[in-house]
Design an enzyme around this catalytic site. Structure first.
Site, PDB file in Angstrom:
ATOM      1  N   ASN A  14     -20.146  -0.817   8.289  1.00 32.07           N
ATOM      2  CA  ASN A  14     -18.892  -1.470   7.885  1.00 32.07           C
ATOM      3  C   ASN A  14     -18.823  -2.806   8.612  1.00 32.07           C
ATOM      4  OD1 ASN A  14     -16.288  -2.317   7.388  1.00 32.07           O
ATOM      5  ND2 ASN A  14     -15.291  -0.456   8.124  1.00 32.07           N
ATOM      6  N   ARG A  93     -19.885  -0.165   3.372  1.00 30.01           N
ATOM      7  CA  ARG A  93     -18.516  -0.392   2.910  1.00 30.01           C
ATOM      8  C   ARG A  93     -18.422  -1.844   2.455  1.00 30.01           C
ATOM      9  NH1 ARG A  93     -13.225  -2.130   6.099  1.00 30.01           N
ATOM     10  NH2 ARG A  93     -11.686  -1.762   4.478  1.00 30.01           N
ATOM     11  N   HIS A 182      -8.327  -0.103   0.722  1.00 29.64           N
ATOM     12  CA  HIS A 182      -8.266   1.222   1.354  1.00 29.64           C
ATOM     13  C   HIS A 182      -8.568   2.337   0.342  1.00 29.64           C
ATOM     14  CE1 HIS A 182      -5.271  -0.668   4.410  1.00 29.64           C
ATOM     15  NE2 HIS A 182      -6.501  -0.644   4.932  1.00 29.64           N
ATOM     16  N   HIS A 210      -1.524   4.707   3.890  1.00 33.01           N
ATOM     17  CA  HIS A 210      -2.567   4.435   4.887  1.00 33.01           C
ATOM     18  C   HIS A 210      -2.003   3.394   5.852  1.00 33.01           C
ATOM     19  CE1 HIS A 210      -6.804   3.831   6.324  1.00 33.01           C
ATOM     20  NE2 HIS A 210      -6.242   2.712   6.737  1.00 33.01           N
ATOM     21  N   LEU A 211      -1.742   3.815   7.073  1.00 35.03           N
ATOM     22  CA  LEU A 211      -1.057   2.968   8.041  1.00 35.03           C
ATOM     23  C   LEU A 211      -1.924   2.768   9.273  1.00 35.03           C
ATOM     24  CD1 LEU A 211       2.422   4.763   7.865  1.00 35.03           C
ATOM     25  CD2 LEU A 211       1.598   2.861   6.445  1.00 35.03           C
ATOM     26  N   GLY A 212      -2.381   1.529   9.474  1.00 34.86           N
ATOM     27  CA  GLY A 212      -3.153   1.170  10.656  1.00 34.86           C
ATOM     28  C   GLY A 212      -2.810  -0.271  10.983  1.00 34.86           C
ATOM     29  N   ASN A 213      -3.781  -1.036  11.475  1.00 32.68           N
ATOM     30  CA  ASN A 213      -3.520  -2.468  11.628  1.00 32.68           C
ATOM     31  C   ASN A 213      -3.343  -3.108  10.258  1.00 32.68           C
ATOM     32  OD1 ASN A 213      -3.231  -4.766  13.409  1.00 32.68           O
ATOM     33  ND2 ASN A 213      -5.148  -5.511  12.549  1.00 32.68           N
ATOM     34  N   GLY A 214      -4.077  -2.583   9.265  1.00 32.38           N
ATOM     35  CA  GLY A 214      -3.829  -2.885   7.866  1.00 32.38           C
ATOM     36  C   GLY A 214      -3.139  -1.689   7.232  1.00 32.38           C
ATOM     37  N   ARG A 243      -0.293  -8.920   9.839  1.00 34.56           N
ATOM     38  CA  ARG A 243      -0.096  -9.529   8.523  1.00 34.56           C
ATOM     39  C   ARG A 243       1.359  -9.411   8.086  1.00 34.56           C
ATOM     40  NH1 ARG A 243      -4.955  -6.229   5.708  1.00 34.56           N
ATOM     41  NH2 ARG A 243      -6.398  -6.434   7.448  1.00 34.56           N
ATOM     42  N   GLY A 333      -4.504   5.245  11.488  1.00 36.85           N
ATOM     43  CA  GLY A 333      -4.190   5.393  12.910  1.00 36.85           C
ATOM     44  C   GLY A 333      -2.722   5.611  13.204  1.00 36.85           C
ATOM     45  N   GLU A 336      -1.363   8.904  11.181  1.00 36.87           N
ATOM     46  CA  GLU A 336      -1.813  10.176  11.749  1.00 36.87           C
ATOM     47  C   GLU A 336      -1.204  10.470  13.107  1.00 36.87           C
ATOM     48  OE1 GLU A 336      -6.121  10.188  11.743  1.00 36.87           O
ATOM     49  OE2 GLU A 336      -6.147   9.270   9.757  1.00 36.87           O
ATOM     50  N   ASN A 337      -0.779   9.430  13.832  1.00 32.76           N
ATOM     51  CA  ASN A 337      -0.388   9.622  15.228  1.00 32.76           C
ATOM     52  C   ASN A 337       1.061   9.311  15.578  1.00 32.76           C
ATOM     53  OD1 ASN A 337      -3.007  10.417  16.436  1.00 32.76           O
ATOM     54  ND2 ASN A 337      -3.648   8.411  15.692  1.00 32.76           N
ATOM     55  N   GLU A 388     -13.143   7.833   5.997  1.00 31.41           N
ATOM     56  CA  GLU A 388     -13.785   6.915   5.064  1.00 31.41           C
ATOM     57  C   GLU A 388     -15.293   6.938   5.199  1.00 31.41           C
ATOM     58  OE1 GLU A 388     -11.176   3.087   4.650  1.00 31.41           O
ATOM     59  OE2 GLU A 388     -10.761   3.958   6.624  1.00 31.41           O
TER      60      GLU A 388
END
Length: 403
Positions: A14, A93, A182, A210-214, A243, A333, A336-337, A388
């Site tokens: 990736n 990816r 994603h 889908h929740l992360g930095n993006g 962003r 990230g 899930e947390n 992924e």
């Protein structure tokens, strides 16, 4: 089947603009053999961090070394630990597949041309993907190379969902439309959630966050993507780590005429300086912001409230194409947390039949899947860790075994 004797190992790559995430997985079990991250590539202090047999290691690279050096280091690690003999493919990816690629494909010259054309729509990601493919082709000449596209899962969207209200020629001549990202994550958690709820995926209506930095949300009807929050690029949609997400396009004129911003400054502002970081003025890391919010930091509190409000509003909007919702899925990230964010979002969506069981919500952290709504909830809320890399490994192994 032991890892060392498995014939189904896949190297997953990736590539980012200045990073290379890698892993070797057993495509039959998802078990990880080795994984790591090369970061700060092209800078004065690039390095490779990796984990093998439970031990974490760090390799410092020479200044200004880039993707080819990272691949060479990875090849050395593979040879050092005798991992090459079981590799059957390399899975890449690829962030943007444009309209041409609707599924994973074996990489050949025509595929390279297609990825190159699509790279103009996401230049930072696309050109890095091409660098990774070229380096891997040079280092693993005997292995099939497979491209797995972030955009492929969303190719089932209808034109009312993917078109912008712009002159139609921008779409027909230049491919300006909403593509979504994603895709591998949304695809994976959709299948896993259907299995968890013991219902056929072709009869399942989910909204995946889908929740992360993006961050992105996807509306999934009867197992297929019918709408998603990201667009032509990964900037559209939700408030994210750095962003902005959705903004008034008139901002561009204001920034250029009133503040003398150029195009690069605007791009940096919207992609690197906004979102959770921009509002909190602390960090793009949700954990840091949550800690500050608990301590009473007003900007941290505002950042979390904005993040959850915009997420809840987007989820509600996707009831239009779905009409019926079986489950809301949290992944990535943050998804899930962060029990805090999950609770705030679900509370704002109670009219959809969602609720949050506080004990189950707190327990669903650190890679633990589970239903976090009560037994009486009309609509289920689910935490589903994404994988992924395994999706990429599965597709690459499947294509390789057909050769």
């Amino acid at each position: 089947m032991s890892l060392q004797s498995s014939p189904h190992h896949v190297l997953v790559l990736n590539c980012g603009s200045s990073s290379l995430k890698f892993a070797i997985l057993d495509a039959t079990t998802s078990e990880e053999v080795i994984s790591g991250l090369a970061e700060r590539l092209g800078s004065s202090s690039p390095s490779v961090k990796y984990k093998y047999l439970g031990k974490k290691q760090l390799i410092e690279l020479a200044p200004d070394q880039a993707h080819s050096a990272a691949i060479n280091t990875l090849v050395s690690l593979i040879n050092e630990h005798h991992l090459a003999e079981n590799l059957i493919a390399v899975g890449h990816r690829v962030v943007h597949g444009g309209e041409h690629f609707t599924k994973s494909v074996l990489i050949d010259d025509d595929v390279i041309k297609g990825i190159t054309q699509a790279a103009t729509l996401a230049p930072l990601h696309g050109h890095a993907n091409l660098l990774g493919i070229a380096a891997a082709q040079a280092s693993f000449k005997g292995l099939p190379q497979v491209a797995v596209f972030d955009t492929a899962f969303h190719q089932t969207m209808g034109n009312v969902a993917y078109l912008y209200a712009l002159p139609y020629k921008l779409y027909t001549d230049y491919g300006v439309r909403r593509y979504g990202f994603h895709g591998t994550s949304h695809y994976y958690v959709t299948g896993q959630t259907a299995a968890l709820l013991n219902q056929p995926i072709k009869q399942s209506n989910f909204i995946s966050a889908h929740l992360g930095n993006g961050c992105s949300v996807c509306a999934i009807k009867n197992g297929k993507s019918v709408d998603t929050s990201m667009g032509l690029t990964p900037l559209e949609g939700l408030m994210m780590g750095t962003r902005s997400g959705d903004i008034d396009p008139g901002l561009f004129n204001f920034l250029t005429t009133q503040l003398n911003y150029d195009a690069q400054q605007i791009d940096d502002l919207l992609n690197q300086q906004s979102g959770l970081l921009g509002i909190s003025e602390l960090s793009n890391d949700c954990r840091t912001i949550e800690e500050a919010a608990v301590a009473g930091n007003e900007k941290a509190i505002l950042a979390l409230e904005m993040f959850c409000y915009r997420l809840a509003k987007q989820i509600a909007a996707f009831m239009v194409p779905l009409q019926r919702l079986d489950a809301l899925i949290f992944t990535g990230g943050i998804g899930e947390n962060s029990d805090i964010i999950r609770d705030k979002v679900i509370t704002q969506l109670s009219y959809l039949g969602l609720d949050c069981d506080s004990t189950a919500n707190l327990a669903a952290r650190f890679g633990t899947q589970g239903i976090i709504s009560s037994h009486n909830a009309k609509t289920k809320a689910v935490v589903m860790p994404t994988n992924e890399e395994w999706v990429i490994a599965l597709d690459a192994a499947s294509i390789a075994q057909e050769l």
